[in-house]
Motif scaffolding. Structure first.
Motif: not given
Length: 325
Positions: A275-295
């Motif tokens: 019964n829940s929906v999650l919204m995440i804005d400003e995601i560049d800090d999570i998905f960027n070139e420094k984030t391991p692909k495995a993560l």
């Protein structure tokens, strides 16, 4: 902060000794007596205050009495804490042992008398499991599983483990991923309070739906925990409204990466996925070139809650279940 902590103190100081005010005194005594059966508390002034009138043999009889009371469900607990523990157990799927462990760690962190009793209980990252098992009358294996890095409690970010193998007080062996979490559990709390306002509920939208919404709903029907990349926040609100689900937003944090990841994993542990929906804005800090692909793959494969990721452009778009331009 001093006023806030004082508000959450469950004991008042009287003549240099903490006096218990809530109804958990027998449960606290039970935990202390179990530890005393294997450890020496002779130099522990708080233990002496609690049991100073008991002879050594009488302590054993009192332990048996309290053990029996617990088996028969006659050990009182804090009603608000019990309510919040039931809620967490329900949404996280915790078993009875995990619930008991979480309750003990919350009390150890927030109740000063209990903290004082166990301040001389020295453990390391190996012996702490056997100590907790002894105090709660659980199997050591059960405690190890409940507090492993792959456990629900630890993966959710609620409980933090210290990696240091050196000796430390039992009360310092664990921490919580959210500030004041242990104290707030004694209140009639909302989810936002439990997570230190890293997750907040927002209103859905009744605006007329678009073609994109219908396509998204078709995907969700096949995959309820889909990860959808889009630009328009209003679409998230419309989907939540059509699903008649609660919409939550992961609050942006200046501390960025690890704080938001902790909040993301906690949201998936604490929110009702049906019964829940999650919204995440400003995601560049999570998905960027420094984030391991495995993560990245882990983030987008282990979520329980339908999640909308908002970004004008993301180089990892191929990992999402749907991209709405």
């Amino acid at each position: 902060m001093i006023k806030r902590l004082k508000k959450y103190t469950h004991y008042e100081r009287q003549k240099g000794v903490e006096k218990m005010l809530n109804k958990m005194d027998e449960k606290i005594k039970l935990w202390a007596l179990r530890a005393n059966a294997c450890d020496n508390f002779k130099n522990n002034s708080v233990f002496d205050v609690l049991f100073g009138d008991f002879y050594t043999n009488a302590l054993g009889d009192e332990l048996k009495r309290l053990d029996e009371c617990e088996k028969n469900g006659k050990i009182a607990t804090n009603e608000t804490l019990e309510k919040n523990l039931k809620y967490l157990s329900l949404v996280m799927g915790l078993n009875d042992d995990e619930k008991k462990i979480l309750e003990f760690l919350i009390c150890l962190n927030s109740i000063s008398v209990l903290n004082d009793i166990f301040k001389d209980c020295i453990v390391n990252s190996f012996s702490c499991f056997s100590k907790i098992a002894m105090i709660l009358a659980l199997s050591e294996e059960s405690v190890k599983v409940a507090l492993s890095y792959q456990s629900k409690l630890v993966k959710s970010g609620i409980i933090k483990l210290y990696k240091d193998c050196s000796n430390f007080d039992l009360a310092e062996a664990f921490d919580f991923g959210f500030e004041y979490f242990a104290f707030i559990m004694f209140e009639n709390s909302r989810l936002e309070d439990m997570t230190n306002e890293n997750i907040r509920q927002i209103e859905s939208s009744e605006i007329k739906t678009t073609t994109n919404v219908d396509e998204i709903l078709a995907l969700i029907a096949k995959k309820p925990n889909a990860n959808i990349l889009l630009k328009n926040k209003e679409i998230c609100k419309q989907v939540a409204n059509r699903l008649e689900s609660r919409l939550y937003e992961l609050v942006y944090s200046s501390n960025r990466f690890y704080r938001r990841l902790d909040a993301f994993f906690a949201a998936n542990a604490l929110l009702d996925s049906k019964n829940s929906v999650l919204m995440i804005d400003e995601i560049d800090d999570i998905f960027n070139e420094k984030t391991p692909k495995a993560l990245i793959k882990r983030i987008l494969s282990e979520n329980e809650v339908l999640t909308f990721w908002l970004s004008d452009e993301c180089e990892f778009s191929k990992y999402f279940d749907m991209v709405v331009g």
